[in-house]
Motif scaffolding. Structure first.
Motif, PDB file in Angstrom:
ATOM      1  N   ALA A 168       0.699  -1.144   0.027  1.00  0.00           N
ATOM      2  CA  ALA A 168       0.081   0.269  -0.119  1.00  0.00           C
ATOM      3  C   ALA A 168       0.907   1.267   0.101  1.00  0.00           C
ATOM      4  CB  ALA A 168      -1.088  -0.008   1.090  1.00  0.00           C
ATOM      5  N   ASN A 169       0.301   2.335  -0.471  1.00  0.00           N
ATOM      6  CA  ASN A 169       0.928   3.726  -0.256  1.00  0.00           C
ATOM      7  C   ASN A 169       2.172   3.658  -1.007  1.00  0.00           C
ATOM      8  OD1 ASN A 169      -1.120   4.744   1.213  1.00  0.00           O
ATOM      9  ND2 ASN A 169      -0.094   3.693   3.004  1.00  0.00           N
ATOM     10  N   LEU A 170       2.348   3.231  -2.264  1.00  0.00           N
ATOM     11  CA  LEU A 170       3.599   3.262  -3.152  1.00  0.00           C
ATOM     12  C   LEU A 170       3.555   4.761  -3.604  1.00  0.00           C
ATOM     13  CD1 LEU A 170       3.669   0.207  -5.503  1.00  0.00           C
ATOM     14  CD2 LEU A 170       4.741   0.723  -3.343  1.00  0.00           C
ATOM     15  N   ASN A 171       4.719   5.266  -3.657  1.00  0.00           N
ATOM     16  CA  ASN A 171       4.977   6.741  -4.202  1.00  0.00           C
ATOM     17  C   ASN A 171       4.801   6.616  -5.811  1.00  0.00           C
ATOM     18  OD1 ASN A 171       5.530   8.083  -1.901  1.00  0.00           O
ATOM     19  ND2 ASN A 171       7.554   7.465  -1.896  1.00  0.00           N
ATOM     20  N   HIS A 172       5.131   5.321  -6.376  1.00  0.00           N
ATOM     21  CA  HIS A 172       5.180   5.550  -7.825  1.00  0.00           C
ATOM     22  C   HIS A 172       5.149   3.933  -7.988  1.00  0.00           C
ATOM     23  CE1 HIS A 172       6.306   5.549 -12.140  1.00  0.00           C
ATOM     24  NE2 HIS A 172       6.098   6.906 -11.667  1.00  0.00           N
ATOM     25  N   GLU A 173       4.564   3.400  -9.224  1.00  0.00           N
ATOM     26  CA  GLU A 173       4.518   2.298  -9.635  1.00  0.00           C
ATOM     27  C   GLU A 173       5.705   1.450  -9.862  1.00  0.00           C
ATOM     28  OE1 GLU A 173       2.590   2.438 -13.244  1.00  0.00           O
ATOM     29  OE2 GLU A 173       0.459   2.588 -12.447  1.00  0.00           O
ATOM     30  N   ARG A 174       6.968   2.095 -10.147  1.00  0.00           N
ATOM     31  CA  ARG A 174       8.164   1.679 -10.440  1.00  0.00           C
ATOM     32  C   ARG A 174       8.846   1.049  -9.040  1.00  0.00           C
ATOM     33  NH1 ARG A 174       9.642   7.185 -11.797  1.00  0.00           N
ATOM     34  NH2 ARG A 174      10.321   8.009  -9.773  1.00  0.00           N
ATOM     35  N   ASP A 175       8.351   1.561  -7.964  1.00  0.00           N
ATOM     36  CA  ASP A 175       8.505   0.968  -6.415  1.00  0.00           C
ATOM     37  C   ASP A 175       8.461  -0.602  -6.400  1.00  0.00           C
ATOM     38  OD1 ASP A 175       9.155   3.687  -5.744  1.00  0.00           O
ATOM     39  OD2 ASP A 175       7.528   4.066  -4.508  1.00  0.00           O
ATOM     40  N   ALA A 176       7.492  -0.896  -7.051  1.00  0.00           N
ATOM     41  CA  ALA A 176       7.221  -2.467  -7.255  1.00  0.00           C
ATOM     42  C   ALA A 176       8.338  -3.018  -7.652  1.00  0.00           C
ATOM     43  CB  ALA A 176       5.877  -2.721  -7.475  1.00  0.00           C
ATOM     44  N   ILE A 177       8.903  -2.593  -8.583  1.00  0.00           N
ATOM     45  CA  ILE A 177      10.181  -3.171  -9.223  1.00  0.00           C
ATOM     46  C   ILE A 177      11.322  -3.629  -8.325  1.00  0.00           C
ATOM     47  CG2 ILE A 177      11.768  -3.006 -11.064  1.00  0.00           C
ATOM     48  CD1 ILE A 177      10.010  -0.839 -12.579  1.00  0.00           C
ATOM     49  N   ALA A 178      11.625  -2.313  -7.431  1.00  0.00           N
ATOM     50  CA  ALA A 178      12.708  -2.758  -6.509  1.00  0.00           C
ATOM     51  C   ALA A 178      12.470  -3.855  -5.552  1.00  0.00           C
ATOM     52  CB  ALA A 178      13.007  -1.454  -5.577  1.00  0.00           C
ATOM     53  N   LEU A 179      11.134  -4.002  -5.123  1.00  0.00           N
ATOM     54  CA  LEU A 179      10.605  -4.925  -4.303  1.00  0.00           C
ATOM     55  C   LEU A 179      10.656  -6.311  -4.920  1.00  0.00           C
ATOM     56  CD1 LEU A 179       9.176  -6.259  -1.667  1.00  0.00           C
ATOM     57  CD2 LEU A 179       7.138  -5.905  -2.884  1.00  0.00           C
ATOM     58  N   ALA A 180      10.360  -6.416  -6.291  1.00  0.00           N
ATOM     59  CA  ALA A 180      10.313  -7.800  -6.936  1.00  0.00           C
ATOM     60  C   ALA A 180      11.867  -8.089  -7.092  1.00  0.00           C
ATOM     61  CB  ALA A 180       9.737  -7.645  -8.331  1.00  0.00           C
ATOM     62  N   LYS A 230       6.463 -16.906 -15.935  1.00  0.00           N
ATOM     63  CA  LYS A 230       6.833 -18.230 -16.277  1.00  0.00           C
ATOM     64  C   LYS A 230       7.221 -18.666 -17.773  1.00  0.00           C
ATOM     65  CE  LYS A 230       4.228 -20.049 -12.448  1.00  0.00           C
ATOM     66  NZ  LYS A 230       3.120 -21.165 -11.888  1.00  0.00           N
ATOM     67  N   GLN A 231       6.287 -18.067 -18.573  1.00  0.00           N
ATOM     68  CA  GLN A 231       6.449 -18.226 -19.955  1.00  0.00           C
ATOM     69  C   GLN A 231       7.836 -17.760 -20.564  1.00  0.00           C
ATOM     70  OE1 GLN A 231       3.035 -16.669 -21.617  1.00  0.00           O
ATOM     71  NE2 GLN A 231       1.684 -18.786 -21.723  1.00  0.00           N
ATOM     72  N   ALA A 232       8.370 -16.468 -19.787  1.00  0.00           N
ATOM     73  CA  ALA A 232       9.442 -15.702 -20.210  1.00  0.00           C
ATOM     74  C   ALA A 232      10.870 -16.408 -19.816  1.00  0.00           C
ATOM     75  CB  ALA A 232       9.508 -14.490 -19.594  1.00  0.00           C
ATOM     76  N   GLY A 233      10.778 -17.547 -19.109  1.00  0.00           N
ATOM     77  CA  GLY A 233      11.857 -18.281 -18.686  1.00  0.00           C
ATOM     78  C   GLY A 233      12.116 -18.494 -17.034  1.00  0.00           C
ATOM     79  N   ARG A 234      11.120 -17.888 -16.322  1.00  0.00           N
ATOM     80  CA  ARG A 234      11.175 -18.178 -14.702  1.00  0.00           C
ATOM     81  C   ARG A 234      12.163 -17.341 -14.332  1.00  0.00           C
ATOM     82  NH1 ARG A 234       7.757 -22.385 -13.346  1.00  0.00           N
ATOM     83  NH2 ARG A 234       6.883 -23.541 -15.285  1.00  0.00           N
ATOM     84  N   ASN A 235      12.310 -17.100 -12.953  1.00  0.00           N
ATOM     85  CA  ASN A 235      13.307 -16.434 -12.237  1.00  0.00           C
ATOM     86  C   ASN A 235      13.098 -14.858 -12.868  1.00  0.00           C
ATOM     87  OD1 ASN A 235      15.320 -16.032 -10.090  1.00  0.00           O
ATOM     88  ND2 ASN A 235      16.848 -16.161 -11.650  1.00  0.00           N
ATOM     89  N   THR A 236      12.123 -14.301 -12.904  1.00  0.00           N
ATOM     90  CA  THR A 236      11.797 -13.037 -13.372  1.00  0.00           C
ATOM     91  C   THR A 236      10.532 -12.618 -12.972  1.00  0.00           C
ATOM     92  OG1 THR A 236      12.019 -11.587 -15.157  1.00  0.00           O
ATOM     93  CG2 THR A 236      11.040 -13.754 -15.471  1.00  0.00           C
ATOM     94  N   PHE A 237      10.024 -11.342 -13.205  1.00  0.00           N
ATOM     95  CA  PHE A 237       8.732 -10.778 -12.934  1.00  0.00           C
ATOM     96  C   PHE A 237       8.068 -10.152 -14.234  1.00  0.00           C
ATOM     97  CE2 PHE A 237      12.028  -7.289 -11.868  1.00  0.00           C
ATOM     98  CZ  PHE A 237      11.139  -6.429 -12.389  1.00  0.00           C
ATOM     99  N   ARG A 238       7.195 -10.075 -14.223  1.00  0.00           N
ATOM    100  CA  ARG A 238       6.237  -9.353 -15.195  1.00  0.00           C
ATOM    101  C   ARG A 238       4.930  -8.524 -14.499  1.00  0.00           C
ATOM    102  NH1 ARG A 238       9.778  -9.989 -17.586  1.00  0.00           N
ATOM    103  NH2 ARG A 238      10.310 -11.152 -19.686  1.00  0.00           N
ATOM    104  N   PHE A 239       4.663  -7.413 -15.135  1.00  0.00           N
ATOM    105  CA  PHE A 239       3.555  -6.759 -14.836  1.00  0.00           C
ATOM    106  C   PHE A 239       2.432  -7.153 -15.658  1.00  0.00           C
ATOM    107  CE2 PHE A 239       6.696  -4.030 -12.952  1.00  0.00           C
ATOM    108  CZ  PHE A 239       5.965  -3.427 -11.993  1.00  0.00           C
ATOM    109  N   TYR A 240       1.216  -6.944 -15.210  1.00  0.00           N
ATOM    110  CA  TYR A 240      -0.080  -7.229 -16.084  1.00  0.00           C
ATOM    111  C   TYR A 240      -0.134  -6.193 -17.320  1.00  0.00           C
ATOM    112  CZ  TYR A 240      -4.870  -7.734 -17.255  1.00  0.00           C
ATOM    113  OH  TYR A 240      -6.152  -8.065 -18.284  1.00  0.00           O
ATOM    114  N   SER A 241       0.429  -5.089 -16.950  1.00  0.00           N
ATOM    115  CA  SER A 241       0.484  -3.921 -18.042  1.00  0.00           C
ATOM    116  C   SER A 241       1.696  -4.362 -18.953  1.00  0.00           C
ATOM    117  CB  SER A 241       0.535  -2.587 -17.509  1.00  0.00           C
ATOM    118  OG  SER A 241       0.750  -1.605 -18.411  1.00  0.00           O
ATOM    119  N   SER A 242       1.523  -4.401 -20.377  1.00  0.00           N
ATOM    120  CA  SER A 242       2.800  -4.380 -20.946  1.00  0.00           C
ATOM    121  C   SER A 242       3.388  -2.952 -20.996  1.00  0.00           C
ATOM    122  CB  SER A 242       2.407  -4.640 -22.329  1.00  0.00           C
ATOM    123  OG  SER A 242       1.435  -3.680 -22.837  1.00  0.00           O
ATOM    124  N   ASP A 243       2.872  -1.963 -20.567  1.00  0.00           N
ATOM    125  CA  ASP A 243       3.799  -0.787 -20.524  1.00  0.00           C
ATOM    126  C   ASP A 243       4.660  -0.781 -19.398  1.00  0.00           C
ATOM    127  OD1 ASP A 243       2.373   0.235 -22.867  1.00  0.00           O
ATOM    128  OD2 ASP A 243       0.938   1.408 -21.711  1.00  0.00           O
TER     129      ASP A 243
END
Length: 510
Positions: free
Chosen positions: A25-37, A88-101
């Motif tokens: 909750a309370n992310l300053n920006h969507e990209r903050d989720a990248i650092a967590l992942a 998983k389709q991208a080869g696992r050990n990675t992350f993906r957003f629902y939004s392609s952007d």
């Protein structure tokens, strides 16, 4: 391991045997989720030792963001599941957003971080310098060192994009130290050439500010470069010390003992107050460019900048305005007793090679004398040039200095350059109504006498403006020459009386 990666207040739960869920909750920006992942993938990848044997596992992560990917729990889980399948389709050990952007943004961020790790070794970093100029003399008094990055893969990358990545990844520590060393050595070389005495200002990031060996690094940089400590100014933003003010005050005092100067950068964008700033041993306060950009026409930003200048002077701090691009902004800032400026009006940031000629040529900013206080200045605003011509012809023998504008933008610029005691505006104009214009003038220049001269009688807006004090008098077109001349004379008499009434107070201002 996963629980250690989230913040206090975040939620971690187990959805099935090998599937976990996280709510941030309370992310300053969507990209903050990248650092967590990224942190989660790295934490899971550390080998587990079971029965004296190391076992390595990996994870795939799917991310959904509210409200873009859903407004309810089930909708967000569905989107995250879809993103997990793509990971998983991208080869696992990675992350993906629902939004392609967001996927594209994440891929670029990861690519930038990878390239940033070797940027110094590949000599991709450069330090540019932007002059800081006195608003009293027009002479250069220093410069700010600004980091630039040109990468073979990504080209020229904006500091606004790569500095946060460097901060989050910890790369800002070696990069920031390199900037300090480069800027101090370059400034020492300019001083050795016998050029004007200058002070170089260098930004200290929040992460650098908190590093335990900060004082040692600063001492080493000064010793190796041979730069006098008082020729180095360290710029600190409020974000660097907002979490622990007491410790931050102690660090700043330690830095002052070395002999360097300190400035509070981007003032106005945080929560700074007089009591707050007074605790720190700052030498300078820098007004953020977001307040300077429209300072001549936005009463709110003008009030914030003016209050910052008054506050700084009460604390004996120098005040510098960032992002100054027009002469009108310079005039406005000088009238508020701002000490210095930095911005494109004088110079863009330049490489060391391009900056040197500015020093050799003793380049300075043309500073015009402030208008005489007893000059009778009248501003006329009307989008019809023939009306302005008629009014100017009618009033030219009255001894007024007449400024004629055909738009509110032009009028704001004129007033910033030379304040007027009396302002007369038409009501119906394309960009802004007369009452709105005069309402802003009342906030920016409260001692002006403001009048509407129009052939359009919108009684509701005019009456409202008069009741609010934005308008002194409502005049109609066509006008009677003698009556108009006398009404303007009366307006100047009122302006003189008002000026005389406020002068004793203004003389006591710091």
């Amino acid at each position: 391991r996963l629980g250690l990666q989230v913040r206090e207040g975040d939620t971690v739960g187990r959805r099935s045997g090998n599937e976990f869920g996280f709510v941030m909750a309370n992310l300053n920006h969507e990209r903050d989720a990248i650092a967590l992942a990224q942190r989660m993938l790295e934490a899971i990848a550390v080998p587990f030792v079971i029965d004296a044997q190391a076992m390595v596992i990996t994870a795939s992560i799917g991310i959904s963001v509210a409200p873009k990917d859903g407004n309810s729990g089930p909708a967000l889980l569905k989107s995250a599941d879809a993103a997990l399948l793509r990971a998983k389709q991208a080869g696992r050990n990675t992350f993906r957003f629902y939004s392609s952007d967001m996927d594209a943004d994440a891929a670029r961020r990861l690519g930038l971080e990878s390239e940033l790790r070797n940027a110094l070794q590949r000599d991709e970093m450069m330090v540019f310098y932007q002059p800081q100029v006195s608003l009293d003399s027009g002479q250069m008094i220093g410069m700010e060192a600004l980091l630039r990055w040109n990468n073979a893969k990504f080209g020229s990358v904006s500091p606004a994009e790569f500095i946060p990545i460097a901060e989050e990844s910890g790369l800002i520590i070696p990069i920031g130290e390199w900037v300090f060393r480069t800027a101090c050595m370059q400034t020492r070389q300019w001083l050795d050439l016998g050029l004007m005495p200058l002070r170089v200002a260098v930004n200290l990031s929040a992460r650098q500010f908190r590093q335990p060996n900060l004082l040692t690094v600063m001492r080493d940089v000064l010793a190796e470069s041979g730069l006098p400590a008082n020729a180095l100014e360290i710029e600190i933003t409020e974000s660097a010390f907002i979490d622990d003010v007491d410790q931050a005050v102690a660090i700043c005092r330690d830095l002052k003992r070395i002999g360097v100067k300190l400035s509070l950068d981007d003032f106005g964008t945080g929560y700074s107050s007089l009591a707050y700033v007074s605790r720190f041993p700052f030498d300078k306060l820098k007004i953020d460019q977001s307040f300077v950009r429209d300072i001549i026409e936005n009463p709110v930003n003008a009030a914030i900048a003016t209050a910052a200048i008054v506050m700084a002077r009460s604390l004996n701090l120098m005040v510098l305005a960032e992002g100054v691009e027009t002469e009108a902004q310079v005039s406005f800032l000088r009238s508020r007793r701002c000490d210095a400026m930095q911005g494109y009006l004088f110079s863009r940031p330049l490489s060391a090679e391009a900056f040197a000629p500015l020093l050799l040529g003793n380049t300075h900013l043309s500073i015009f004398d402030q208008p005489r206080e007893n000059a009778k200045t009248l501003l006329l605003l009307d989008d019809e040039p023939n009306i302005l011509t008629s009014l100017t012809r009618l009033l030219r023998r009255e001894g007024y200095t007449i400024m004629a504008a055909t738009s509110s933008t032009q009028a704001f610029e004129m007033l910033a350059r030379q304040p007027a005691q009396v302002v007369i505006s038409d009501q119906r104009m394309p960009d802004m109504s007369g009452t709105e214009f005069l309402s802003r003038i009342r906030q920016l220049y409260p001692n002006t006498i403001r009048m509407v001269l129009t052939g359009y009688t919108d009684l509701e807006s005019i009456t409202g403006a008069i009741n609010r004090g934005a308008i002194y008098k409502f005049l109609t077109k066509p006008w009677d020459d003698d009556q108009l001349r006398e009404q303007i004379r009366e307006a100047f008499r009122m302006a003189k009386d008002l000026q005389g009434a406020v002068r004793p107070d203004s003389a006591e201002r710091p």
